[in-house]
Design an enzyme around this catalytic site. Structure first.
Site, mmCIF file in Angstrom:
data_model
loop_
_atom_site.group_PDB
_atom_site.id
_atom_site.type_symbol
_atom_site.label_atom_id
_atom_site.label_comp_id
_atom_site.label_asym_id
_atom_site.label_seq_id
_atom_site.Cartn_x
_atom_site.Cartn_y
_atom_site.Cartn_z
ATOM 1 N N PRO A 112 0.842 -1.200 0.000
ATOM 2 C CA PRO A 112 0.000 0.000 0.000
ATOM 3 C C PRO A 112 0.878 1.250 0.000
ATOM 4 O O PRO A 112 1.938 1.267 0.644
ATOM 5 C CB PRO A 112 -0.814 -0.135 1.290
ATOM 6 C CG PRO A 112 -0.093 -1.113 2.130
ATOM 7 C CD PRO A 112 0.710 -1.981 1.220
ATOM 8 N N HIS A 113 0.458 2.252 -0.744
ATOM 9 C CA HIS A 113 1.276 3.463 -0.843
ATOM 10 C C HIS A 113 0.388 4.675 -1.073
ATOM 11 O O HIS A 113 -0.732 4.550 -1.553
ATOM 12 C CB HIS A 113 2.320 3.334 -1.953
ATOM 13 C CG HIS A 113 1.746 2.923 -3.272
ATOM 14 N ND1 HIS A 113 1.417 1.622 -3.559
ATOM 15 C CD2 HIS A 113 1.428 3.630 -4.367
ATOM 16 C CE1 HIS A 113 0.937 1.548 -4.788
ATOM 17 N NE2 HIS A 113 0.917 2.760 -5.304
#
Length: 154
Positions: free
Chosen positions: A65-66
């Protein structure tokens, strides 16, 4: 290679169980607040917004996730090892137990992509992932993730 500037030992956690993606994003954001001084609410919202575009699970039990954020000076990482894997909507349908969250400046451009590529390459190594899964010590996990750069350079 994962730079030791990108991931500090204080940003690594071993978590017994996680009930949902939203809870996972809250946890990543809270650690980013504690370690890097980021706003946890803004960070969590940004992770959720990115995830709404499509799952950030990359397969084989790994998720990346970013998010891009205002007010952050460089790319920062948070690593979670989940002792109980979490369904993440991965294309290979495997639940996720290794999570590397990235937080980048909204103006990062290429630096964000380089960090994402570096983390992705590192966590694509099945032997490394097996070793990470077998370890619960934060110092060891940090060394495994960051010392890989020295072996890549050799």
């Amino acid at each position: 290679m994962i730079s030791s500037d990108l991931l500090v030992p204080e940003a690594i956690r071993v978590i017994p169980a996680m009930s949902s993606k939203k809870r996972l994003f809250n946890t990543l954001s809270e650690i980013a607040r504690q370690v890097y001084g980021l706003c946890s609410e803004t960070s969590c919202d940004a992770l959720m917004d990115r995830e709404s575009l499509g799952p950030t699970a990359v397969g084989h039990g790994v998720a990346l996730p970013h998010a891009r954020l205002r007010g952050i000076d460089r790319v920062r990482g948070v690593f979670l090892k989940l002792e109980k894997p979490l369904d993440f909507g991965a294309a290979d349908r495997q639940p996720v137990d290794l999570v590397f969250g990235l937080f980048a400046p909204d103006t990062a451009g290429v630096d964000h992509l380089k960090a994402l590529a570096s983390v992705s390459r590192t966590l694509r190594d099945p032997d490394l992932c097996s070793t990470l899964r077998a370890n619960g010590d934060i110092t060891t996990i940090h060394a495994l993730l960051t010392q890989r750069s020295a072996s890549d350079a050799a």
